[in-house]
Design a protein around this motif. Structure first.
Motif, PDB file in Angstrom:
ATOM      1  N   GLU A 174      -8.441  -9.997  -7.366  1.00 25.69           N
ATOM      2  CA  GLU A 174      -8.558 -11.138  -7.065  1.00 25.69           C
ATOM      3  C   GLU A 174      -8.320 -11.344  -5.440  1.00 25.69           C
ATOM      4  OE1 GLU A 174      -7.656 -14.323  -9.014  1.00 25.69           O
ATOM      5  OE2 GLU A 174      -8.820 -13.098 -10.254  1.00 25.69           O
ATOM      6  N   LYS A 175      -8.185 -10.314  -4.880  1.00 26.19           N
ATOM      7  CA  LYS A 175      -8.233 -10.288  -3.310  1.00 26.19           C
ATOM      8  C   LYS A 175      -6.941 -10.858  -2.746  1.00 26.19           C
ATOM      9  CE  LYS A 175     -12.702  -9.517  -2.655  1.00 26.19           C
ATOM     10  NZ  LYS A 175     -12.798  -8.060  -3.123  1.00 26.19           N
ATOM     11  N   LEU A 176      -5.630 -10.833  -3.634  1.00 23.02           N
ATOM     12  CA  LEU A 176      -4.764 -11.184  -2.833  1.00 23.02           C
ATOM     13  C   LEU A 176      -3.731 -10.123  -2.291  1.00 23.02           C
ATOM     14  CD1 LEU A 176      -2.977 -13.338  -5.843  1.00 23.02           C
ATOM     15  CD2 LEU A 176      -4.427 -14.075  -3.689  1.00 23.02           C
ATOM     16  N   VAL A 177      -3.839  -8.898  -2.710  1.00 23.34           N
ATOM     17  CA  VAL A 177      -3.331  -7.786  -2.433  1.00 23.34           C
ATOM     18  C   VAL A 177      -4.169  -6.563  -1.975  1.00 23.34           C
ATOM     19  CG1 VAL A 177      -1.945  -5.721  -3.410  1.00 23.34           C
ATOM     20  CG2 VAL A 177      -1.511  -7.871  -4.205  1.00 23.34           C
ATOM     21  N   THR A 178      -3.702  -6.014  -0.901  1.00 24.38           N
ATOM     22  CA  THR A 178      -4.544  -4.819  -0.540  1.00 24.38           C
ATOM     23  C   THR A 178      -3.710  -3.420  -0.911  1.00 24.38           C
ATOM     24  OG1 THR A 178      -3.427  -4.873   1.640  1.00 24.38           O
ATOM     25  CG2 THR A 178      -5.692  -5.680   1.641  1.00 24.38           C
ATOM     26  N   ARG A 179      -4.605  -2.574  -1.226  1.00 22.13           N
ATOM     27  CA  ARG A 179      -3.804  -1.505  -1.756  1.00 22.13           C
ATOM     28  C   ARG A 179      -4.419  -0.112  -0.928  1.00 22.13           C
ATOM     29  NH1 ARG A 179      -4.986  -0.629  -7.788  1.00 22.13           N
ATOM     30  NH2 ARG A 179      -2.815   0.515  -7.946  1.00 22.13           N
ATOM     31  N   ASP A 180      -3.517   0.706  -0.933  1.00 23.71           N
ATOM     32  CA  ASP A 180      -4.046   1.897  -0.258  1.00 23.71           C
ATOM     33  C   ASP A 180      -3.651   3.144  -0.951  1.00 23.71           C
ATOM     34  OD1 ASP A 180      -5.071   3.749   1.660  1.00 23.71           O
ATOM     35  OD2 ASP A 180      -3.926   3.040   3.237  1.00 23.71           O
ATOM     36  N   HIS A 181      -4.434   4.043  -1.343  1.00 19.37           N
ATOM     37  CA  HIS A 181      -4.071   5.137  -1.887  1.00 19.37           C
ATOM     38  C   HIS A 181      -4.218   6.600  -0.964  1.00 19.37           C
ATOM     39  CE1 HIS A 181      -4.824   2.766  -5.351  1.00 19.37           C
ATOM     40  NE2 HIS A 181      -6.069   2.382  -4.749  1.00 19.37           N
ATOM     41  N   ARG A 182      -3.237   7.426  -1.052  1.00 21.41           N
ATOM     42  CA  ARG A 182      -3.535   8.601  -0.236  1.00 21.41           C
ATOM     43  C   ARG A 182      -2.833   9.724  -0.886  1.00 21.41           C
ATOM     44  NH1 ARG A 182       0.127   6.822   5.111  1.00 21.41           N
ATOM     45  NH2 ARG A 182       2.109   7.335   3.948  1.00 21.41           N
ATOM     46  N   LYS A 183      -3.118  10.937  -0.837  1.00 23.08           N
ATOM     47  CA  LYS A 183      -2.580  12.014  -1.170  1.00 23.08           C
ATOM     48  C   LYS A 183      -1.314  12.495  -0.118  1.00 23.08           C
ATOM     49  CE  LYS A 183      -4.677  15.670  -3.761  1.00 23.08           C
ATOM     50  NZ  LYS A 183      -4.962  15.034  -5.176  1.00 23.08           N
TER      51      LYS A 183
ATOM     52  N   HIS B 195       1.228  14.543  -4.122  1.00 21.87           N
ATOM     53  CA  HIS B 195       0.922  13.614  -5.198  1.00 21.87           C
ATOM     54  C   HIS B 195      -0.075  12.262  -4.645  1.00 21.87           C
ATOM     55  CE1 HIS B 195       2.331  13.740  -9.355  1.00 21.87           C
ATOM     56  NE2 HIS B 195       2.806  14.877  -8.635  1.00 21.87           N
ATOM     57  N   THR B 196      -0.841  11.770  -5.301  1.00 26.57           N
ATOM     58  CA  THR B 196      -1.364  10.514  -4.899  1.00 26.57           C
ATOM     59  C   THR B 196      -0.476   9.436  -5.066  1.00 26.57           C
ATOM     60  OG1 THR B 196      -3.567  11.652  -5.569  1.00 26.57           O
ATOM     61  CG2 THR B 196      -3.534   9.150  -4.881  1.00 26.57           C
ATOM     62  N   HIS B 197      -0.114   8.954  -3.819  1.00 28.77           N
ATOM     63  CA  HIS B 197       0.597   7.706  -3.945  1.00 28.77           C
ATOM     64  C   HIS B 197      -0.236   6.371  -3.684  1.00 28.77           C
ATOM     65  CE1 HIS B 197       4.546   9.548  -4.614  1.00 28.77           C
ATOM     66  NE2 HIS B 197       4.101  10.580  -3.789  1.00 28.77           N
ATOM     67  N   SER B 198       0.262   5.364  -4.061  1.00 29.35           N
ATOM     68  CA  SER B 198      -0.295   4.203  -3.877  1.00 29.35           C
ATOM     69  C   SER B 198       0.359   3.217  -3.450  1.00 29.35           C
ATOM     70  CB  SER B 198      -1.169   3.374  -5.402  1.00 29.35           C
ATOM     71  OG  SER B 198      -1.989   4.261  -5.887  1.00 29.35           O
ATOM     72  N   TYR B 199      -0.017   2.395  -2.386  1.00 32.74           N
ATOM     73  CA  TYR B 199       0.935   1.561  -1.608  1.00 32.74           C
ATOM     74  C   TYR B 199       0.068   0.093  -1.894  1.00 32.74           C
ATOM     75  CZ  TYR B 199       3.047   5.553   0.534  1.00 32.74           C
ATOM     76  OH  TYR B 199       3.651   6.739   0.480  1.00 32.74           O
ATOM     77  N   CYS B 200       0.904  -0.861  -1.687  1.00 34.57           N
ATOM     78  CA  CYS B 200       0.260  -2.177  -2.181  1.00 34.57           C
ATOM     79  C   CYS B 200       1.143  -3.206  -1.155  1.00 34.57           C
ATOM     80  CB  CYS B 200       0.168  -2.767  -3.037  1.00 34.57           C
ATOM     81  SG  CYS B 200       1.985  -2.851  -4.015  1.00 34.57           S
ATOM     82  N   CYS B 201       0.215  -4.022  -0.499  1.00 32.92           N
ATOM     83  CA  CYS B 201       0.806  -5.117   0.303  1.00 32.92           C
ATOM     84  C   CYS B 201      -0.024  -6.286   0.321  1.00 32.92           C
ATOM     85  CB  CYS B 201       0.642  -4.635   1.590  1.00 32.92           C
ATOM     86  SG  CYS B 201       1.398  -5.664   3.072  1.00 32.92           S
ATOM     87  N   LEU B 202       0.749  -7.418   0.542  1.00 31.52           N
ATOM     88  CA  LEU B 202       0.170  -8.820   0.466  1.00 31.52           C
ATOM     89  C   LEU B 202      -0.917  -8.970   1.538  1.00 31.52           C
ATOM     90  CD1 LEU B 202       2.847 -11.332  -0.939  1.00 31.52           C
ATOM     91  CD2 LEU B 202       0.992 -10.542  -2.020  1.00 31.52           C
ATOM     92  N   ASP B 203      -1.931  -9.499   1.362  1.00 37.33           N
ATOM     93  CA  ASP B 203      -2.953  -9.647   2.538  1.00 37.33           C
ATOM     94  C   ASP B 203      -2.793 -11.488   2.892  1.00 37.33           C
ATOM     95  OD1 ASP B 203      -5.010 -10.126   4.130  1.00 37.33           O
ATOM     96  OD2 ASP B 203      -6.300  -8.820   3.170  1.00 37.33           O
TER      97      ASP B 203
END
Lengths: 455, 177
Positions: A80-89, A123-131
């Protein structure tokens, strides 16, 4: 100072408007009553307004949600394009870095570090944040689309015209036009009986209509109009908030890396120059950041800040309607009277925007009411003293003229005064004006009456 | 919308063409057969731009014809819903007007023509605004939006509208003369 608060308000409004009844169910899951998690989306969005970049596991823990469930919701919001996510090991160290950054943001919040997580390696961690910037656009676009769709349907735009043969009742659509056209005249002709076709008029959403009669059509039209109206009124607070936010710079946290660097900067973690530069870039937006962070901080603010908040919104509602609440935040040198006055208005405000003032509980209301009463009595007493002095002066020269008429008049005046209170304009000034006017008049008795009735 | 795609077709060739120019014959026959046709799936084949591969021929028993599987590149045109096209008006009547964009026929019904345009019958039937500044008649060029397509196996027919922003006449033949 750009504040994040109006944007958060926007997010909360949008969440309640659009994602209220989104159910995040897996397709394969049985639909049990226990699994009914509508409204979860709103909770998640609300939680995100109190955070910046957050690790999804942490968020899940804070919300007491299963991480899978949360991830599903977040994935939805990402679409829905409300949240940006980022994944990284990352190793435990990387996770720690984020925690440090998070702790730097929520300076007085408890440290986020959890001992158990430190042991997990790579571990692959996911982060999220409002855009926020994108949210504004998305919400505006969404509203635009909703309105346009309804309008198009009402104008019967973009609908396929249908034709009907009056003699044999055969129906054709505009797709058949090529076969129907006749070269002898300018009408369409029925393929079977060669009768002149007539256009089906006043067609609304022909796909859904089927072969409904006029009543169905009319009803549908009314329904559309009704829907349009409801959209207007229900989205009013949201649209107003969008308007307010329009000219404000959206808070930006940058990508996960820049955000982390910016917030870690003080801890001399990584290249200091880079940290500095990213910090500067965030500087203009980033100032209010430390005030938000962990949920706890927010709750504390609610505890002792409500009084302040109430008066703010009240003031806002009455005389400074155009002035958004974040603008008068620091200039709040409200006198007691003002506070008292505005409490009523704030209540009105609450009613109209009940959604936002959910936090304000009745206890705080009581406090405000008490304050109000106190202030009111104080002002009254002051006025009485004034009157007393005045009367003494007047009594020296004049005799008291009192008749029923004047009393009634005063009753009227008193009433008006009451109204003024309700409007929460500058009541006490008005009262003073009244007093001045009565100085010239002949009805001092009313004050006795008024005092008696009020006290 | 135009696409450049690779299609495949089994070509049957008469035995009389067998000889040194068999390949040329095959290609010219392919062009003759395919260009200008319409398939519901790919749209109108506008032009063949090249032959990628000609497979092994198979002699049909009894007739002597040989079937070659041919892969060829071609430009196809397929109209889509929502697409904006420029088209030439071919016929105007009370119910609306027909227009052509290349091989595609488009019908614009009168309720998809702006409300301020009225039908004028007569020698040259047309739709005209009340002040006469805009006129749609035969040979007019219009920009329209496709709001519906009917795709048959061998035919594509479209419904268009000019009742939207920036749609309508783009050149008036009457005005140009």
């Amino acid at each position: 100072m750009a504040s994040i608060e109006p944007f958060n308000r926007l997010v909360r409004l949008a969440a309640r408007a659009f994602y209220d009844d989104i159910s995040m169910k897996g397709d394969n899951q049985p639909k049990t009553s226990r699994g009914d998690n509508r409204g979860m989306a709103v909770v998640v969005l609300d939680a995100l307004t109190r955070r910046q970049w957050v690790r999804e596991e942490d968020l899940a823990k804070a919300l007491k949600l299963h991480s899978k469930q949360l991830r599903r919701i977040l994935r939805f919001f990402e679409e829905e394009k409300l949240v940006t996510r980022d994944h990284r090991k990352e190793s435990a160290k990387g996770a720690k870095a984020h925690n440090v950054a998070a702790a730097a943001v929520a300076s007085d919040g408890p440290p986020v570090t959890k001992e158990g997580e430190e042991k997990i390696k790579m571990h692959t961690h996911s982060y999220c944040c409002l855009d926020y910037a994108q949210i504004c656009d998305v919400v505006r676009y969404r509203i635009h689309r909703m309105k346009k769709k309804l309008k198009d349907e009402l104008d019967s735009r973009n609908t396929i015209q249908h034709y009907i043969c009056p003699s044999c009742n055969k129906r054709y659509s505009a797709f058949d036009a090529l076969q129907l056209v006749s070269y002898t005249d300018e009408y369409f002709h029925c393929e079977t009986c060669n009768g002149e076709l007539v256009a089906e008029s006043d067609k609304l959403a022909s796909e859904e209509m089927g072969d409904g009669d006029d009543n169905v059509r009319k009803r549908r039209r009314e329904k559309l109009k009704d829907m349009q109206q409801r959209i207007e009124e229900q989205l009013k607070p949201l649209v107003a908030q969008l308007e307010r936010v329009k000219n404000l710079p959206a808070p930006e946290f940058g990508s996960l890396q820049t955000w982390e660097r910016a917030n870690i900067g003080a801890f001399a973690h990584g290249d200091p120059s880079v940290a500095d530069s990213s910090r500067n870039s965030q500087g203009q937006y980033g100032t209010p950041m430390p005030y938000m962070g962990e949920t706890k901080v927010e709750v504390e603010m609610l505890g002792d800040g409500v009084k302040e908040e109430g008066t703010e919104s009240g003031k806002n509602g009455s005389e400074l309607k155009v002035l958004p609440p974040w603008m008068i935040k620091d200039g709040m040198n409200l006198t007691k009277e003002q506070r008292g006055e505005t409490s009523k208005a704030s209540k009105l405000d609450e009613k109209s925007e009940a959604k936002d003032d959910k936090k304000q509980d009745s206890k705080d209301d009581q406090i405000i009411q008490e304050e109000y009463i106190k202030a009111y009595y104080e002002a009254l007493r002051k006025k009485q003293e004034e009157e007393e002095a005045k009367r003494r002066m007047q009594q020296e020269g004049e005799t008291i003229v009192s008749d029923s008429q004047s009393e009634r008049q005063v009753g009227k005046k008193y009433k008006r005064e009451d109204e003024d209170e309700g409007n929460a304009t500058e009541q006490y000034k008005l009262a003073d004006l009244n007093a001045e006017a009565q100085e010239s008049g002949d009805d001092e008795d009313d004050y006795v009456w008024e005092e008696g009735s009020v006290e | 919308m135009f696409f450049h795609i690779v299609l495949e077709r089994n070509m049957q060739l008469h035995p009389r063409h067998f000889g040194p120019h068999l390949r040329d014959k095959l290609v010219s026959k392919l062009i003759k057969d395919v260009e200008g046709t319409c398939s519901g799936r790919h749209g109108f084949v506008v032009a063949i731009t090249g032959v990628e591969d000609i497979g092994k021929g198979l002699i049909r028993e009894g007739t002597g014809y040989v079937t070659f599987p041919v892969k060829y590149q071609c430009v196809v045109f397929r109209p889509f819903k929502g697409e904006i096209l420029e088209a030439v008006v071919t016929m105007v009547n009370k119910m609306g007007f027909f227009a052509e964009a290349g091989p595609v026929q488009i019908f614009v019904s009168n309720h998809l023509i702006p409300d301020d345009m009225e039908f004028q019958s007569g020698d040259v039937p047309n739709y005209t605004t009340s002040d006469g500044s805009v006129k749609i008649q035969k040979e007019s060029e219009v920009r329209l939006k496709i709001i519906g397509t009917r795709v048959d196996a061998t035919e594509i027919f479209c419904i268009g509208t000019i009742k939207d922003d920036f749609l309508g006449v783009i050149s008036d033949p009457g005005a140009a003369v």
